[in-house]
Motif scaffolding. Sequence first.
Motif, PDB file in Angstrom:
ATOM      1  N   PHE A 158       2.317  -7.719 -24.960  1.00  0.00           N
ATOM      2  CA  PHE A 158       4.187  -8.106 -24.430  1.00  0.00           C
ATOM      3  C   PHE A 158       4.276  -6.882 -25.372  1.00  0.00           C
ATOM      4  O   PHE A 158       4.111  -5.987 -26.262  1.00  0.00           O
ATOM      5  CB  PHE A 158       4.734  -8.952 -24.963  1.00  0.00           C
ATOM      6  N   SER A 159       5.100  -5.968 -24.304  1.00  0.00           N
ATOM      7  CA  SER A 159       6.119  -5.073 -25.042  1.00  0.00           C
ATOM      8  C   SER A 159       7.149  -5.453 -25.927  1.00  0.00           C
ATOM      9  O   SER A 159       7.317  -6.207 -25.621  1.00  0.00           O
ATOM     10  CB  SER A 159       6.366  -3.562 -23.622  1.00  0.00           C
ATOM     11  N   HIS A 166       8.621 -15.308 -23.688  1.00  0.00           N
ATOM     12  CA  HIS A 166       7.918 -16.060 -23.850  1.00  0.00           C
ATOM     13  C   HIS A 166       8.187 -17.653 -24.283  1.00  0.00           C
ATOM     14  O   HIS A 166       8.472 -18.921 -23.637  1.00  0.00           O
ATOM     15  CB  HIS A 166       6.558 -16.041 -24.189  1.00  0.00           C
ATOM     16  N   GLU A 167       8.484 -17.296 -25.789  1.00  0.00           N
ATOM     17  CA  GLU A 167       9.178 -18.446 -26.509  1.00  0.00           C
ATOM     18  C   GLU A 167      10.573 -18.739 -25.292  1.00  0.00           C
ATOM     19  O   GLU A 167      10.660 -19.938 -25.744  1.00  0.00           O
ATOM     20  CB  GLU A 167       9.017 -18.540 -28.012  1.00  0.00           C
ATOM     21  N   PHE A 168      10.990 -18.227 -25.140  1.00  0.00           N
ATOM     22  CA  PHE A 168      12.785 -18.239 -24.998  1.00  0.00           C
ATOM     23  C   PHE A 168      12.619 -19.448 -23.444  1.00  0.00           C
ATOM     24  O   PHE A 168      13.655 -20.219 -23.679  1.00  0.00           O
ATOM     25  CB  PHE A 168      13.812 -17.479 -24.545  1.00  0.00           C
ATOM     26  N   PHE A 169      11.635 -18.570 -22.813  1.00  0.00           N
ATOM     27  CA  PHE A 169      11.727 -19.196 -21.423  1.00  0.00           C
ATOM     28  C   PHE A 169      11.122 -20.907 -22.066  1.00  0.00           C
ATOM     29  O   PHE A 169      10.953 -21.567 -20.867  1.00  0.00           O
ATOM     30  CB  PHE A 169      10.881 -18.756 -20.343  1.00  0.00           C
ATOM     31  N   PHE A 170      10.158 -20.913 -23.109  1.00  0.00           N
ATOM     32  CA  PHE A 170      10.274 -22.490 -23.107  1.00  0.00           C
ATOM     33  C   PHE A 170      10.810 -23.853 -23.775  1.00  0.00           C
ATOM     34  O   PHE A 170      10.963 -24.419 -23.093  1.00  0.00           O
ATOM     35  CB  PHE A 170       8.423 -22.136 -24.204  1.00  0.00           C
ATOM     36  N   LEU A 171      11.439 -22.916 -24.826  1.00  0.00           N
ATOM     37  CA  LEU A 171      12.594 -23.831 -25.075  1.00  0.00           C
ATOM     38  C   LEU A 171      13.471 -24.309 -24.448  1.00  0.00           C
ATOM     39  O   LEU A 171      14.083 -25.295 -23.888  1.00  0.00           O
ATOM     40  CB  LEU A 171      13.371 -23.014 -25.917  1.00  0.00           C
ATOM     41  N   TYR A 219       8.466 -18.926 -16.844  1.00  0.00           N
ATOM     42  CA  TYR A 219       7.686 -19.770 -17.815  1.00  0.00           C
ATOM     43  C   TYR A 219       6.037 -19.653 -17.844  1.00  0.00           C
ATOM     44  O   TYR A 219       4.486 -18.921 -18.471  1.00  0.00           O
ATOM     45  CB  TYR A 219       7.840 -21.341 -18.270  1.00  0.00           C
ATOM     46  N   LEU A 220       5.874 -19.971 -16.417  1.00  0.00           N
ATOM     47  CA  LEU A 220       4.784 -20.209 -16.039  1.00  0.00           C
ATOM     48  C   LEU A 220       3.704 -18.643 -16.089  1.00  0.00           C
ATOM     49  O   LEU A 220       2.654 -18.237 -16.488  1.00  0.00           O
ATOM     50  CB  LEU A 220       4.013 -20.416 -14.384  1.00  0.00           C
ATOM     51  N   HIS A 221       4.203 -17.546 -15.489  1.00  0.00           N
ATOM     52  CA  HIS A 221       4.427 -16.304 -14.863  1.00  0.00           C
ATOM     53  C   HIS A 221       3.319 -15.492 -16.727  1.00  0.00           C
ATOM     54  O   HIS A 221       2.944 -14.363 -17.381  1.00  0.00           O
ATOM     55  CB  HIS A 221       5.177 -15.784 -14.953  1.00  0.00           C
ATOM     56  N   PHE A 222       4.757 -15.989 -17.697  1.00  0.00           N
ATOM     57  CA  PHE A 222       4.171 -15.185 -19.398  1.00  0.00           C
ATOM     58  C   PHE A 222       3.296 -16.098 -19.849  1.00  0.00           C
ATOM     59  O   PHE A 222       2.652 -15.538 -21.298  1.00  0.00           O
ATOM     60  CB  PHE A 222       5.832 -15.155 -19.947  1.00  0.00           C
ATOM     61  N   ARG A 381      17.859  -4.254 -24.684  1.00  0.00           N
ATOM     62  CA  ARG A 381      18.846  -4.213 -23.821  1.00  0.00           C
ATOM     63  C   ARG A 381      18.384  -5.448 -22.661  1.00  0.00           C
ATOM     64  O   ARG A 381      19.065  -6.336 -22.318  1.00  0.00           O
ATOM     65  CB  ARG A 381      18.927  -3.337 -23.341  1.00  0.00           C
ATOM     66  N   GLU A 382      17.676  -5.471 -22.286  1.00  0.00           N
ATOM     67  CA  GLU A 382      16.947  -5.847 -21.181  1.00  0.00           C
ATOM     68  C   GLU A 382      17.055  -7.844 -21.939  1.00  0.00           C
ATOM     69  O   GLU A 382      16.997  -8.947 -20.528  1.00  0.00           O
ATOM     70  CB  GLU A 382      15.754  -5.964 -21.198  1.00  0.00           C
ATOM     71  N   LYS A 383      16.438  -7.455 -23.093  1.00  0.00           N
ATOM     72  CA  LYS A 383      16.344  -9.635 -23.443  1.00  0.00           C
ATOM     73  C   LYS A 383      18.258  -9.948 -23.524  1.00  0.00           C
ATOM     74  O   LYS A 383      17.880 -10.952 -23.677  1.00  0.00           O
ATOM     75  CB  LYS A 383      15.372  -9.436 -24.951  1.00  0.00           C
ATOM     76  N   ILE A 384      18.131  -8.886 -24.574  1.00  0.00           N
ATOM     77  CA  ILE A 384      20.135  -8.923 -24.425  1.00  0.00           C
ATOM     78  C   ILE A 384      20.597  -9.308 -23.082  1.00  0.00           C
ATOM     79  O   ILE A 384      21.403 -11.082 -23.067  1.00  0.00           O
ATOM     80  CB  ILE A 384      20.914  -8.082 -25.796  1.00  0.00           C
TER      81      ILE A 384
END
Length: 435
Positions: A158-159, A166-171, A219-222, A381-384
Motif C-alpha cells: 500500500f502507498s 484495508h482496516e477501515f473496510f474490514f471494520l 474489502y475483498l479487493h484490498f 486527502r483521498e483517505k479523509i
Amino acid sequence: MRWRLLWLLCAAGCWGAGGKTLRGGFASAAARLEPWRPVAWFQFHGDHAVLCVRIKNVAVAVTKTARIHLFQAQEWQKLQNSIQDHSCTEKFSKAQLTMTVNHTEQNLTVSQIPYPETWYVFYVDKFTCEENYSESEDIQFEMVLLNPDAEGNPLDHFSAGESGLHEFFFLLVLAYFITACIYAQSLWQTIKKRGPMHTVLKVLTIALLLQAGSAFANYLHFSSYSRDGIGAPFMGSLAELCDIVSQIQMLYLLLSLCMGWTIGRMKKSHGRPLQWDSTPTSTGIAVVVVVTQSFLLIWEQFEDTNHHSYHSHHGLASGLLIGLRVCLALSLAAGLYQIITVERSTLKREFYITFAKACILWFLCHPCLATISVIFREYQREKIITIGVILCQCISMVILYRLFLSHSLYWEVSSLSSVTLPLTVSSGHKNRHHF
C-alpha cells in the motif's frame, strides 16, 4: 486497461491505480514518443521503501543502456514549469534517484523521506532523447513498489495514500454485519406490512444493501491487494459500480420526496393536511437531475484514471459533480424551509427538519470534505474524503431510518389519521403506493 474501459462503460472503475505490482514491457518507441509520461507513481514513506525491478532479457537492457529514474512529484512539477528550456537529457539528469537496469533482479532503496510524498517512475534508454531510432525488442519486466511495514521491513504494497483503508473496510463490513444481525428481522417485518412507508423503506434498504456490497467488495479487493500488490480488479470495479448505483438511487429518493412535498404544498391550501402525490413535474425534475449526475459520474471515471469511490477536485467532471451536490443541497434546503415556515404542526415541522438534516448531510459531506482536505498533505486527502463521506452517508441513512420508522414522529400519528404526515395514502388513493 481493456477491463477498465469495459467497466467504465458500465459506470464503474478499478479502485486505485491498477495495483503496485506492474507487469509489461519497456518499449523504447513509447518512451521516445512520450518521455514525460511516468511508468508508475507511488507514495513512499519511511526509511526503507523499495522499488524492485525484475527483467527477463538482460542483454537487450544492457544494449539499450536501460535506466529507471525517480523524481519527487514536487521537484518534477518545478522542472516541468521551469522557465529555463531544459533539454530531454538535462531533465532526466536531475532525477533524485537513478538505477541502471542490467541484472535479472535489482532493488532501489528510497530512504530518508521526511514525510510521505509521491514519486514518479520513468523508464529511459539511449533512444529516449535521441532523434535517430531503430526498432528494438521490448524489455519484459515486473516492477514491485513496497513501503516498510510496522516492523520496518519493505513488505507493504500500500502507498501512503492507501494505508489504513484495508482496516477501515474490514471494520465497516463488520459493523454492517453486526447491524444486520440485530435489525434485519424487524426491518423485514416492517417492510412486509406494506404500510404507508413501504416504498420508501424498500428503496432506502436497497441503497443500503448496495453500500454494504460496495464495502464488502472493496474489502475483498484490498485483502488481495495486500498480498500481491494487484488485488482483484473485478471486485474493485464491482465496488464502485455498487456505490454509483446507490448514489443514484438515494438521489432519486430524496429528490422525489422533497419535490413531491414542495409541489404538493403549492397545489393545496395551507388548511388541508399535507400528503405526497407523484406528479409529472416532480418525476421529471428528479429524472433530469439523476441523469445529469449519472453522466458526470461516468465522465469522472474517464477523466481520472486513478479511480476512487470519491474524488476531490482532480478534473472538470469532479468539480461539476461537487457543484451539483451543493446546488441540490441548497435547493432542497430552500424548498423544505418554505414548508417548515408555514407548517403549524410541531410534529410535522420536526419531521421536515430532521429530513432536511439528513438530505444536507448526504449531499454536502463530499463537497465539504473535499474543501477541508486541501489543508492536509496530498497523501492524506483521498483517505479523509473516502472515510469521511462513507461515515457521513451512513449517519444520514441512520437518520432517515429513525425518521421513517419512528413511532413518535410518524407511526403514532398515522394511526389516528391517514393524512397527518407526508407519505401517507389518501382515501382516494388507497390502492396506490408512492415514494
